[in-house]
Design an enzyme around this catalytic site. Structure first.
Site, PDB file in Angstrom:
ATOM      1  N   ASP A 196     -12.914   6.553   1.195  1.00 10.87           N
ATOM      2  CA  ASP A 196     -11.449   6.499   1.396  1.00 10.87           C
ATOM      3  C   ASP A 196     -10.873   8.073   1.775  1.00 10.87           C
ATOM      4  OD1 ASP A 196      -8.759   6.336   1.804  1.00 10.87           O
ATOM      5  OD2 ASP A 196      -8.307   5.517  -0.224  1.00 10.87           O
TER       6      ASP A 196
ATOM      7  N   ASP B 173       1.019  -1.341   0.104  1.00  4.72           N
ATOM      8  CA  ASP B 173       0.132  -0.024  -0.012  1.00  4.72           C
ATOM      9  C   ASP B 173       1.039   1.341   0.033  1.00  4.72           C
ATOM     10  OD1 ASP B 173      -1.708   2.098   0.296  1.00  4.72           O
ATOM     11  OD2 ASP B 173      -2.471   1.430   2.185  1.00  4.72           O
TER      12      ASP B 173
ATOM     13  N   LYS C 230       3.356  10.949  -3.669  1.00  3.82           N
ATOM     14  CA  LYS C 230       2.205  10.415  -4.258  1.00  3.82           C
ATOM     15  C   LYS C 230       1.420  11.333  -5.036  1.00  3.82           C
ATOM     16  CE  LYS C 230      -1.529   6.981  -3.982  1.00  3.82           C
ATOM     17  NZ  LYS C 230      -2.074   5.727  -2.641  1.00  3.82           N
TER      18      LYS C 230
ATOM     19  N   GLU D  72      -7.586   0.711  -5.310  1.00  7.33           N
ATOM     20  CA  GLU D  72      -7.684   0.894  -3.671  1.00  7.33           C
ATOM     21  C   GLU D  72      -8.885   0.462  -3.092  1.00  7.33           C
ATOM     22  OE1 GLU D  72      -6.156   4.436  -2.660  1.00  7.33           O
ATOM     23  OE2 GLU D  72      -3.976   3.936  -2.783  1.00  7.33           O
TER      24      GLU D  72
END
Length: 372
Positions: free
Chosen positions: A307, A121, A183, A284
């Site tokens: 999320d 992850d 990211k 995800e």
């Protein structure tokens, strides 16, 4: 050497010898180390913790060591107890790992060591890796016993990379050379950002080329975001190899549902730089739905997965038509890619800065203060 490294050295050495005593005099974040080593040296209890024959012995020896060997250490007793607790925790991890390595679960029918594929992850704020043991996902602990690696890296005074917690500690003292939230930028075009957004970060975000890059003044070099993410993945890879005692070559990485082709290609490229072959990129929300066992409730289901991450807030509808991962699919997705933990932090920082300025308009709130 810091406390975590000293504990690993002690576990590797398996005894308190002259080397350990000498090293204990120079632990940066553990000045009481030498005194504590003298207090527990020669005890059967510390020998049991360092050389356990059974898993349960470790906690028993730890309790006895604290009761019988720390009576005359009142000035640093609390620190000593915490050290023994940390040492015992690492000793148990080491015991479990060594037993796993020798168990049938780590070998195939021919007795050969199974190739392990790790799942990663790669998060905006934190990153972790796991592997399958007895049909369950087990997160791989770091050297310090933690399971989560902060997705932060910095370039120190020796021009070397620091990764994770070591880098996180430099966000205040070395802000221009400490890079985080990579990211958010990986695989994206410079035209997607403006100066007001990039000014939220203390390090220099280079938008001169088509792809976003990060500039290091110390090295006078422009890094591609893939190169920086690769350092985080490499740290995970090395840690997994240490823990599992085998070379790790393959992985599966989760990525946000909104990641376009450029971002997915860049993520794969980062893994390649780190020496990892990406067998698959999994969305995800799909991974979340699968991991929480929605299939156990209903083979045919539609589930809303929310999320709130470090970089984005995503909402996805995930449909399941069976029991296998291939039966899961994201049928609808929405969200804000600029509404994550970073943005909450930035709003709070600006609010605090305004309050301080209101009290004292002449105060200088510099880059380091902003990173507190």
């Amino acid at each position: 050497m810091d406390k975590a490294e000293f504990i690993q050295l002690l576990l590797k050495t398996k005894s308190i010898n002259k080397e350990i005593l000498q090293e204990s005099k120079n632990i940066d974040d553990f000045p009481q180390a030498y005194s504590i080593m003298l207090a527990i040296d020669g005890s059967d209890f510390i020998n049991t913790i360092l050389n356990p024959k059974h898993f349960g012995e470790i906690d028993l020896a730890s309790g006895d060591l604290k009761r019988h060997n720390l009576i005359n250490t009142s000035e640093y007793k609390e620190v000593a107890i915490k050290f023994i607790n940390d040492l015992s925790k690492q000793a148990k991890l080491k015991f479990k790992f060594e037993n796993y390595r020798e168990s049938s679960y780590s070998k195939d029918k021919k007795g050969q060591v199974k190739e392990i594929i790790i799942g990663i992850d790669l998060g905006t704020t934190n990153t972790l890796a796991s592997f399958i043991e007895k049909d369950k996902a087990v997160t791989i602990p770091l050297k310090n016993g933690e399971r989560i690696l902060p997705s932060v890296l910095s370039i120190n005074k020796k021009n070397n990379f620091e990764i994770g917690n070591n880098a996180l500690r430099q966000r205040v003292s070395n802000p221009e050379e400490t890079f985080f939230s990579i990211k958010r930028f990986i695989g994206r075009r410079s035209s997607e950002f403006n100066s007001s957004f990039t000014k939220q970060y203390p390090f220099k975000i280079n938008l001169e080329k088509d792809k976003v890059g990060i500039y290091s003044k110390r090295l006078d070099r422009r890094f591609e975001c893939e190169e920086l993410s690769a350092q985080i993945l490499l740290s995970l890879k090395n840690n997994a190899e240490r823990f599992l005692a085998q070379t790790i070559q393959k992985c599966i990485i989760t990525v946000p549902a909104y990641f376009d082709n450029n971002q997915r290609v860049a993520t794969k490229r980062a893994a390649e730089i780190a020496g990892l072959e990406v067998l698959r990129l999994i969305s995800e929300p799909t991974a979340a739905a699968f991991a929480y066992g929605i299939i156990k409730q209903n083979k045919n289901s539609v589930t809303l997965v929310m999320d709130l991450g470090g970089g984005t807030f995503d909402i996805s509808l995930v449909r399941s038509d069976g029991e296998e991962l291939e039966s899961f699919s994201v049928i609808a997705h929405s969200g804000e890619r600029d509404l994550g933990g970073d943005d909450y932090t930035n709003v709070l920082i600006e609010s605090i800065k305004k309050s301080i300025k209101k009290e004292d308009p002449n105060i200088d709130i510099n880059l380091s203060i902003s990173n507190l």
